[in-house]
Design an enzyme around this catalytic site. Structure first.
Site, PDB file in Angstrom:
ATOM      1  N   LYS A 202       0.866  -1.050   0.139  1.00  0.00           N
ATOM      2  CA  LYS A 202      -0.051   0.082  -0.046  1.00  0.00           C
ATOM      3  C   LYS A 202       0.895   1.337  -0.045  1.00  0.00           C
ATOM      4  O   LYS A 202       2.077   1.209   0.313  1.00  0.00           O
ATOM      5  CB  LYS A 202      -0.832   0.027   1.152  1.00  0.00           C
ATOM      6  CG  LYS A 202      -0.162  -0.106   2.509  1.00  0.00           C
ATOM      7  CD  LYS A 202      -1.252  -0.250   3.639  1.00  0.00           C
ATOM      8  CE  LYS A 202      -0.317  -0.435   4.823  1.00  0.00           C
ATOM      9  NZ  LYS A 202      -1.044  -0.643   6.257  1.00  0.00           N
TER      10      LYS A 202
ATOM     11  N   ARG B  45     -10.721  -0.307  14.697  1.00  0.00           N
ATOM     12  CA  ARG B  45     -10.448   0.422  13.537  1.00  0.00           C
ATOM     13  C   ARG B  45     -11.468  -0.077  12.292  1.00  0.00           C
ATOM     14  O   ARG B  45     -12.384   0.802  11.747  1.00  0.00           O
ATOM     15  CB  ARG B  45      -8.941   0.452  13.093  1.00  0.00           C
ATOM     16  CG  ARG B  45      -8.629   1.366  11.850  1.00  0.00           C
ATOM     17  CD  ARG B  45      -7.042   1.305  11.436  1.00  0.00           C
ATOM     18  NE  ARG B  45      -6.446   0.186  11.117  1.00  0.00           N
ATOM     19  CZ  ARG B  45      -5.347   0.010  10.703  1.00  0.00           C
ATOM     20  NH1 ARG B  45      -4.627   0.885  10.523  1.00  0.00           N
ATOM     21  NH2 ARG B  45      -4.959  -1.259  10.221  1.00  0.00           N
TER      22      ARG B  45
ATOM     23  N   TYR C 286      16.168  30.144   9.093  1.00  0.00           N
ATOM     24  CA  TYR C 286      14.991  30.922   9.428  1.00  0.00           C
ATOM     25  C   TYR C 286      14.881  31.212  11.054  1.00  0.00           C
ATOM     26  O   TYR C 286      15.081  30.161  11.801  1.00  0.00           O
ATOM     27  CB  TYR C 286      13.636  30.031   9.047  1.00  0.00           C
ATOM     28  CG  TYR C 286      13.491  30.321   7.609  1.00  0.00           C
ATOM     29  CD1 TYR C 286      13.105  31.555   6.729  1.00  0.00           C
ATOM     30  CD2 TYR C 286      13.302  29.239   6.789  1.00  0.00           C
ATOM     31  CE1 TYR C 286      12.943  31.639   5.738  1.00  0.00           C
ATOM     32  CE2 TYR C 286      13.137  29.339   5.246  1.00  0.00           C
ATOM     33  CZ  TYR C 286      12.957  30.620   4.932  1.00  0.00           C
ATOM     34  OH  TYR C 286      12.585  30.757   3.618  1.00  0.00           O
TER      35      TYR C 286
ATOM     36  N   MET D  87      12.485  24.290   3.252  1.00  0.00           N
ATOM     37  CA  MET D  87      11.746  23.490   2.315  1.00  0.00           C
ATOM     38  C   MET D  87      12.712  22.793   1.444  1.00  0.00           C
ATOM     39  O   MET D  87      12.539  21.741   1.242  1.00  0.00           O
ATOM     40  CB  MET D  87      10.720  24.652   1.429  1.00  0.00           C
ATOM     41  CG  MET D  87       9.960  23.790   0.685  1.00  0.00           C
ATOM     42  SD  MET D  87       9.131  24.815  -0.504  1.00  0.00           S
ATOM     43  CE  MET D  87       7.772  25.580   0.543  1.00  0.00           C
TER      44      MET D  87
HETATM   45  C1  LIG Z   1      -0.336  -1.536   6.800  1.00  0.00           C
HETATM   46  C2  LIG Z   1      -0.581  -2.986   7.383  1.00  0.00           C
HETATM   47  C3  LIG Z   1       0.110  -4.143   7.495  1.00  0.00           C
HETATM   48  C4  LIG Z   1       1.589  -4.091   7.372  1.00  0.00           C
HETATM   49  O1  LIG Z   1       2.166  -3.568   8.608  1.00  0.00           O
HETATM   50  P1  LIG Z   1       3.720  -3.802   8.976  1.00  0.00           P
HETATM   51  O2  LIG Z   1       3.786  -3.316  10.232  1.00  0.00           O
HETATM   52  O3  LIG Z   1       4.297  -2.619   7.972  1.00  0.00           O
HETATM   53  O4  LIG Z   1       3.957  -4.990   8.453  1.00  0.00           O
HETATM   54  C5  LIG Z   1      -0.638  -5.405   7.889  1.00  0.00           C
HETATM   55  N1  LIG Z   1      -1.897  -5.420   8.048  1.00  0.00           N
HETATM   56  C6  LIG Z   1      -2.711  -4.330   7.907  1.00  0.00           C
HETATM   57  C7  LIG Z   1      -4.206  -4.199   8.133  1.00  0.00           C
HETATM   58  C8  LIG Z   1      -2.182  -2.941   7.507  1.00  0.00           C
HETATM   59  O5  LIG Z   1      -2.795  -1.953   7.518  1.00  0.00           O
END
Ligand SMILES: *Cc1c(COP(=O)(O)O)cnc(C)c1O
Length: 377
Positions: free
Chosen positions: A43, A142, A260, A308
């Site tokens: 992702k 979640r 800055y 930046m």
């Molecule tokens: C992002 C995610 C993972 C991967 O987590 P890592 O700590 O990067 O291995 C696994 N399961 C879900 C549901 C996630 O959102």
């Protein structure tokens, strides 16, 4: 493969992604969790490293399961990987996205009764059994069905008749804290909910749980950060290195202000170099007067606010001619790991990776059969 010709060689920072190390990490994780399988979590553009080259390298090493966050990521990954691997969508479905999800042959994670209903209706309309992962909430609050929803689903399982549930899934809230109370409670709750449902294969563990808690492995672990070298573990290799280039150096008298707000004042005569990496490149402003760059074994502290497009570092510890225009200093590498940068910035390695900027010259080492194609993809 060198990406050094043309505009890339004019970049202010160089990001190197070692696909050979990535593949070695995949194999090491696969050995650690066998007989469970390792799914790669790619992702957010593979945590900023480039989903196309990362997924191609992992597929080449035998990875058959990929998790993305949303359908747009899934569609572009499907185009890249072809029809064979399973692509799971963590955020599931929106109303109206079912046809596109079916067309891309993705496996949505069904997180609610409503997502389950949408996908089951699609399956009925298409007269097909559609694949899915069913997520249950074991305490993180979640995503996933609540315990009550699991009970009502178990009492009326015809809602599942048109679905091919590949895995029962949940996610741990505190896996990196080890097998402490929270993970143990979540595992127990996962067992309790699973017992109400058909005996589907299970997926629960992320990177931390995959490495530390074999009781969480189930049938498929979902691993992101550990693949990308963000977890400190003797058997895993760093994947990312980052270098920034010197734009200018100057020697300042005692009491000169830097950057800055003039938040840094030289204590004595100091030699200061300006590096062409700033917060627009994902280098955190939180490292103002706090972080460092490295050259060889020498730590070069950040002085003043990170700007930046640039930041200043104190290079007084180096010989006067050690750094000239265009030379490189290490920002992430052997002297300063990704995890250390994150800690100094008061954040987590995930955030450092996913914010890596788009101006860096990116170089992919090894891994893919055709790395040039992988980079251009
Ligand atoms: C992002 C995610 C993972 C991967 O987590 P890592 O700590 O990067 O291995 C696994 N399961 C879900 C549901 C996630 O959102």
């Amino acid at each position: 493969m060198e990406d050094g010709e043309g505009a890339a060689s004019f970049a202010g920072g160089w990001l190197t992604i070692d696909l050979t190390a990535l593949v070695a990490n995949f194999r090491r994780l696969q050995a650690a969790v066998a007989p469970a399988r390792v799914a790669a979590v790619v992702k957010a553009d593979a945590y900023g490293l480039g989903a196309a080259p990362v997924a191609a390298a992992l597929a080449g090493a035998g990875c058959r399961d990929f998790f993305v966050a949303d359908l747009a990521e899934a569609v572009s990954l499907r185009a890249r990987l072809g029809g064979d691997p399973d692509i799971y969508v963590l955020n599931g479905l929106w109303p109206g996205s079912e046809a596109a999800a079916q067309a891309a042959a993705v496996v949505p994670v069904l997180n609610s009764r409503e997502q389950l209903r949408l996908w089951a209706e699609r399956a009925k309309a298409a007269a097909a059994r559609l694949p899915a992962v069913l997520q249950v909430d074991t305490g993180m609050s979640r995503l996933g069905l609540s315990a009550d929803e699991v009970a009502s689903l178990a009492a009326a399982p015809e809602a599942l008749a048109d679905l091919d549930v590949r895995y029962l899934m949940s996610h741990l809230a505190s896996a990196e804290a080890g097998d402490g109370g929270v993970s143990a409670q979540q595992r127990a709750e996962f067992e309790r909910l699973a017992a109400m449902l058909p005996p589907w294969p299970r997926t629960l563990a992320n990177s931390a749980a995959s490495l530390t808690d074999s009781r969480a492995h189930g049938d498929l672990v979902r691993v992101g950060l550990a693949l990308y070298g963000g977890v400190s573990d003797a058997g895993l290799q760093p994947v990312v290195t980052l270098a920034g280039r010197v734009i200018q150096t100057r020697t300042l008298p005692p009491g000169a202000g830097v950057g800055y707000g003039l938040t840094y004042k030289t204590k004595g005569a100091e030699r200061i170099a300006t590096i062409a990496v700033g917060y627009a490149d994902g280098w955190p402003r939180a490292l103002s007067n706090r972080g460092a760059a490295w050259l060889g074994g020498v730590r070069l502290p950040v002085v003043g606010q990170v700007s930046m497009d640039s930041m200043m570092i104190d290079v007084s510890a180096l010989p006067p001619d050690a750094l000239g225009l265009g030379d490189a200093v290490e920002l992430i590498g052997t002297h300063q790991t990704l995890a250390e940068v994150a800690e100094q910035a008061g954040t987590i390695p995930y955030e450092i990776l996913t914010r890596l900027g788009h101006r860096y010259a990116r170089r992919y080492l090894g891994g893919a059969a055709d790395p040039v194609a992988a980079v251009r993809a």
